[in-house]
Scaffold this motif. Structure first.
Motif, PDB file in Angstrom:
ATOM      1  N   ASP A 146     -11.446  -0.692  -3.480  1.00 15.99           N
ATOM      2  CA  ASP A 146     -11.361   0.052  -2.227  1.00 15.99           C
ATOM      3  C   ASP A 146     -10.364  -0.596  -1.269  1.00 15.99           C
ATOM      4  N   ARG A 147      -9.399   0.191  -0.784  1.00  9.85           N
ATOM      5  CA  ARG A 147      -8.323  -0.339   0.042  1.00  9.85           C
ATOM      6  C   ARG A 147      -8.813  -0.922   1.368  1.00  9.85           C
ATOM      7  N   THR A 196      -5.864  -3.233  -5.293  1.00  9.90           N
ATOM      8  CA  THR A 196      -5.964  -1.787  -5.034  1.00  9.90           C
ATOM      9  C   THR A 196      -5.226  -0.946  -6.068  1.00  9.90           C
ATOM     10  N   THR A 197      -4.045  -1.401  -6.492  1.00  9.13           N
ATOM     11  CA  THR A 197      -3.267  -0.646  -7.483  1.00  9.13           C
ATOM     12  C   THR A 197      -3.671  -1.020  -8.906  1.00  9.13           C
ATOM     13  N   MET A 246     -10.708  -4.222   0.807  1.00 12.33           N
ATOM     14  CA  MET A 246      -9.835  -5.326   0.401  1.00 12.33           C
ATOM     15  C   MET A 246      -9.092  -5.905   1.591  1.00 12.33           C
ATOM     16  N   VAL A 260      -3.358  -7.907  -2.470  1.00 13.50           N
ATOM     17  CA  VAL A 260      -3.788  -6.581  -1.995  1.00 13.50           C
ATOM     18  C   VAL A 260      -3.338  -5.505  -2.976  1.00 13.50           C
ATOM     19  N   LEU A 291       0.786  -1.234   0.000  1.00 17.69           N
ATOM     20  CA  LEU A 291       0.000   0.000   0.000  1.00 17.69           C
ATOM     21  C   LEU A 291       0.818   1.284   0.000  1.00 17.69           C
ATOM     22  N   SER A 297      -5.261   2.716   7.300  1.00 17.61           N
ATOM     23  CA  SER A 297      -5.355   2.744   5.836  1.00 17.61           C
ATOM     24  C   SER A 297      -6.509   3.621   5.367  1.00 17.61           C
TER      25      SER A 297
END
Length: 453
Positions: free
Chosen positions: A271-272, A265-266, A275, A261, A38, A177
């Motif tokens: 949605d972080r 997300t990337t 996830m 993850v 992240l 986060s």
């Protein structure tokens, strides 16, 4: 009448002490893996790198801690067999905890430039060396304190710490986060690393009163001139290779916990915080289920349970990664829970007894540490980094990482099929069964050699 107190088995105390150490280890693993996915790609590397390249470099620092683990096993394994399982467990406790805390204190790339990733790598190396002896010593401790019919159940608490550690880390990381990005990148990411100090204190309080198991004390009564690691490498190298191959199944877990993850997300902009709830849900099931898997391994066999879990974890990774590309949250949660919470936990419940029972007591920590850490090093270095590379610069290719997981699964399963089932043997019988006739001759010869002054 005077004399030395007879050593006694304390399975509950040993299981709890082993569990909390693995909780700390996997707290570090989950916090670092989540941060790698992240924030570390923008905190410790040049901000103008493509997103996929930044994540790849971040995952590479994650893998560094695994690469040095075999070296740590060569150092800490013999220490555990010579000076005690408890000695290594206390040593690794502080090594892991201090390094995790220090990561939270590091300056970022924006503050010190290229020095930032260098410091991060140095700490990961020290941390990897510390981790390498933790599980082997803890598993040996709990195995040798356990009743013969409950060895898999008792040792499964060591690996259930992976679920509690991951759960604790994600429960801590999720609120941070959700912070505005400026606050997350400035101070929010540091707090989960600092909180590891709480786990270290709790683990120290529990472990300081733990006694060495009778099996270890009995081996110390025999004076031999053959070093534990020499004996393990000379007579048990096939078991070490088999365990290293079986341990490759851990790569599936690393793909699930770290790569997926970043992939979601990337690569797909999911949605972080949502996830991050997927591994939380999986860890909740694993926390309850892992000891039940240990009971099952005591009933039907370590080998059978490990193979069932490994097959299921590898095969369900394929639809799990595909489900992320659909953005279908119910499907993502269901498949993620099945993959990591159920099937991987099944393998995780069986392998502590399965692997450790391949060695006699005198070389158990040396052999177990060497085999597992070679396998975990390969899985940790290959899993997140290779899956990220296979996903492409835009992190949107799910098929390559899925096939990587299947490949790791096949290596583990094929190796496990070559192993002997050991659930029906007592510990004393295992000491006899797992030694070759030539090994018995060499050790016996060493026993009767006159001791030098």
């Amino acid at each position: 009448m005077t004399g030395t107190a007879t050593p006694r088995q304390t399975p509950v105390k040993a299981a709890i002490a082993s569990w909390i150490g693995t909780t700390l280890e996997y707290y570090d693993f989950a916090v670092y893996g989540t941060a790698s996915a992240l924030v570390f790609n923008v905190l410790f590397f040049p901000p103008d790198l493509p997103a996929g390249v930044g994540v790849l470099l971040s995952m590479a620092t994650f893998g560094v801690g695994f690469v040095v683990r075999p070296l740590g096993a060569f150092i800490l394994g013999p220490i555990g067999d010579r000076f005690g399982r408890k000695f290594v467990m206390m040593l690794t406790l502080f090594g892991i905890g201090i390094c995790t805390f220090l990561i939270g204190c590091l300056p970022t790339y924006g503050q010190v430039g290229a020095l930032a990733p260098i410091l991060l790598i140095v700490i990961r190396i020290i941390q990897g060396l510390s981790v390498s002896g933790e599980q082997a010593a803890a598993i040996s401790m709990s195995l040798e304190h356990a009743p013969d019919r409950r060895r898999a159940f008792t040792t499964s608490f060591t690996t259930s710490g992976s679920a509690s550690g991951g759960l604790l880390a994600l429960a801590v990381f999720i609120p941070f986060s959700a912070l505005p990005e400026e606050q997350l990148l400035s101070w929010g990411w540091r707090v989960p690393f600092w909180l590891s100090a709480v786990v270290v204190v709790a683990a120290y309080i529990i472990r300081r009163r733990l006694e060495e198991p009778p099996a270890f004390i009995n081996t110390q009564a025999i004076k031999v001139q053959l070093a534990p690691m020499s004996q393990a490498l000379r007579f048990h190298w096939t078991a070490i290779i088999r365990i290293a191959a079986c341990a490759m199944i851990a790569g599936v877990s690393y793909v699930f916990a770290s790569f997926s993850v970043a992939f979601a997300t990337t690569g797909y902009g999911l949605d972080r915080p949502t996830m991050l709830w997927v591994p939380v849900a999986a860890s909740l099931l694993a926390l309850v289920y892992t000891p039940l898997g240990g009971l099952l391994a005591d009933k039907i066999g370590r080998k059978t349970v490990f193979i069932i879990g490994a097959l299921g974890a590898g095969l369900t990774t394929v639809p799990y990664l595909w489900s992320i590309t659909t953005g279908n949250w119910p499907l993502i949660f269901i498949l993620g829970i099945l993959c990591n919470g159920l099937f991987y936990s099944t393998a995780n419940a069986a392998w502590p007894a399965f692997f450790s029972e391949m060695f006699p007591s005198r070389v158990r920590v040396s052999g177990l540490a060497t085999g597992t850490q070679i396998g975990f090093a390969l899985a940790g270095a290959i899993g997140p980094v290779t899956s990220t590379a296979l996903a492409g610069d835009d992190l949107q290719n799910w098929f390559g990482p899925a096939m990587l997981a299947v490949g790791l699964m096949l290596i583990a399963v094929i190796s496990a099929l070559t192993a002997k089932e050991t659930r029906r043997y007592t510990l004393d019988e295992l000491d006899d069964v797992q030694q070759t006739e030539r090994e018995k001759e060499v050790v016996t010869a060493a026993i009767v050699l006159p001791q030098k002054a």
